[in-house]
Design a protein around this motif. Structure first.
Motif, short mmCIF file in Angstrom:
data_model
loop_
_atom_site.label_atom_id
_atom_site.label_comp_id
_atom_site.label_asym_id
_atom_site.label_seq_id
_atom_site.Cartn_x
_atom_site.Cartn_y
_atom_site.Cartn_z
N PRO A 47 0.81 -1.21 0.00
CA PRO A 47 0.00 0.00 0.00
C PRO A 47 0.85 1.28 0.00
O PRO A 47 1.69 1.48 0.89
N GLY A 90 -0.80 -2.69 -3.72
CA GLY A 90 -1.41 -2.75 -2.40
C GLY A 90 -1.39 -4.12 -1.74
O GLY A 90 -2.22 -4.41 -0.89
N VAL A 97 -0.77 -6.92 0.73
CA VAL A 97 -0.46 -7.02 2.15
C VAL A 97 -0.82 -8.42 2.62
O VAL A 97 -1.81 -9.01 2.18
N THR A 154 -5.08 -4.88 -4.57
CA THR A 154 -5.98 -4.00 -5.32
C THR A 154 -5.69 -4.10 -6.81
O THR A 154 -4.53 -4.07 -7.23
N VAL A 214 -11.05 -4.08 -5.06
CA VAL A 214 -10.30 -4.41 -3.85
C VAL A 214 -10.65 -5.84 -3.47
O VAL A 214 -11.81 -6.15 -3.17
N ALA A 235 -8.75 -4.85 10.06
CA ALA A 235 -7.69 -4.57 9.08
C ALA A 235 -8.29 -4.34 7.70
O ALA A 235 -7.83 -3.49 6.93
N ALA A 236 -9.33 -5.11 7.36
CA ALA A 236 -9.99 -4.97 6.05
C ALA A 236 -10.65 -3.60 5.92
O ALA A 236 -10.56 -2.94 4.87
N TYR A 266 -7.95 -1.03 5.42
CA TYR A 266 -7.37 -1.17 4.07
C TYR A 266 -8.27 -0.49 3.05
O TYR A 266 -7.81 0.28 2.20
N GLN A 292 -8.22 3.67 0.37
CA GLN A 292 -8.25 3.73 -1.09
C GLN A 292 -8.43 5.16 -1.59
O GLN A 292 -9.10 5.98 -0.95
N CYS A 307 -16.04 0.93 6.57
CA CYS A 307 -15.00 1.83 6.06
C CYS A 307 -15.45 3.28 6.27
O CYS A 307 -16.59 3.54 6.70
#
Length: 372
Positions: free
Chosen positions: A44, A93, A95, A110, A120, A149-150, A153, A157, A181
């Motif tokens: 990322p 990206g 990870v 991504t 994603v 974590a998701a 992430y 974006q 998010c």
């Protein structure tokens, strides 16, 4: 029977600028998320996206072999990386976090599409014991470290239209990330796909962010689904056909394709419905604390065995069996009865259902042979 590999043969020459992203493309990106791209593409914010054709070259040169995975992404990469539709799709990206102490197994990447949008993709469960432990933790935890974590992430974006998806646990992570998010990111989400991904603890389903994303989400499951029917997602599943049977239908490479979509099925099989009902009973009759006690005891025993992967456990499956018995013996009598009764019922009814399903397959093949 046609699969995603056949789809790439049929439509691999049609660019995304000519034909928009569809359900089958979604599954391809979700399947590619299983690729081990450590050191092959930027993490990322670490650099420019690498075209998939170049990813294929680097992957091949590095001699990476994932053929032992039941959902080996190698064949898909080798075909997608040379067809016009996918070859120039950028990848970055990457990870991959696996931490036994934090009980997290999280991986994502991504894909950059020609129109400026991004897909994603969150990876499903790998072969690690900690990955499977995290999956089971969702039955008693409102959220897991992987889910958090998701969401982080996805929130990072850039300002562009977004598609989000994943297979198995990756589908669960996709739904969680889309629901939790940053609001400005959620507004840019075009579609969320959970491909045979499990559902959630009740608290998640009642969250405002989850309600906001439901209308843009789809749950796709095979007839014999044993993962996508776990817990609840509030989504009516799109049931499709697979060339495999039983648990092997979870493998995305077996999902049947027709044009730009999957071959529809009439509904979930008797085995899948029975498993769903049995697990619902477990959730109703065991408290979060009781489920946590059983799951913690089992996986602590697996950790103590020295094994780090499910393959190693499979080689010595009695370790797992004895761990379950030991965990059950330490619980209240009524809880023990619920566990043992469910296992007996599942084993007994499962035999009848398997026999009926096998009979249907035999009769279908016999009819086909007669008609030929």
């Amino acid at each position: 029977m046609p699969s995603t590999l056949d789809y790439l043969t049929w439509r691999g020459d049609l660019l995304f600028t000519e034909r928009p992203l569809n359900r089958v493309d979604n599954l391809i990106f979700s399947h590619l998320a299983y690729l081990n791209l450590e050191g092959l593409v930027p993490g990322p914010g670490e650099g420019a996206p690498v075209p998939l054709c170049e990813v294929l070259a680097r992957y091949t040169k590095a001699g990476i072999d994932q053929s032992r995975r039941y959902q080996d992404p190698g064949p898909l990469l080798r075909k997608a990386g040379v067809c016009p539709r996918f070859a120039q799709v950028g990848v970055d990206g990457f990870v991959n976090q696996v931490d036994n102490d934090r009980q997290i197994q999280f991986a994502a990447m991504t894909f950059h599409l020609p129109d400026g949008s991004r897909y994603v993709a969150f990876r499903g469960t790998d072969n690690s014991i900690v990955g499977w432990r995290e999956d089971f933790n969702t039955t008693f935890l409102a959220k897991t470290p992987g889910q958090e974590a998701a969401a982080a992430y996805l929130s990072a974006q850039a300002a562009c239209p977004l598609y989000v998806g994943g297979h198995s646990k990756g589908g669960n992570l996709a739904m969680y990330a889309a629901a939790f998010c940053a609001p400005s990111v959620q507004d840019r989400i075009m579609k969320v796909w959970t491909n045979d991904g499990p559902g959630f603890h009740g608290e998640i389903l009642d969250a405002p962010g989850y309600a906001a994303i439901l209308g843009r989400a789809e749950l796709i499951v095979p007839q014999d689904s044993m993962v996508g029917i776990l817990l609840s997602s509030k989504l009516e599943p799109i049931v499709i056909q697979s060339s495999a049977s039983g648990p092997m239908q979870h493998n995305p490479a077996t999902w049947q394709v027709s044009g730009t979509d999957f071959v529809p099925a009439q509904g979930l099989s008797a085995m899948s419905q029975f498993l769903d009902q049995t697990l619902d009973r477990w959730n109703e009759e065991l408290t979060d604390s009781q489920r946590q006690t059983v799951i913690t005891a089992v996986f602590d025993a697996l950790d103590a065995s020295g094994a780090t992967t499910m393959s190693q456990i499979n080689d010595n499956r009695w370790v797992c069996y004895n761990a379950i018995l030991k965990a059950a013996r330490g619980m209240e009598p009524q809880v023990q009865k619920t566990i043992t009764d469910s296992l007996k019922k599942l084993a007994s009814a499962g035999k009848d259902i398997l026999f009926d399903e096998a009979k249907k397959v035999f009769e279908k093949r016999r009819t086909e042979q007669i008609s030929d």
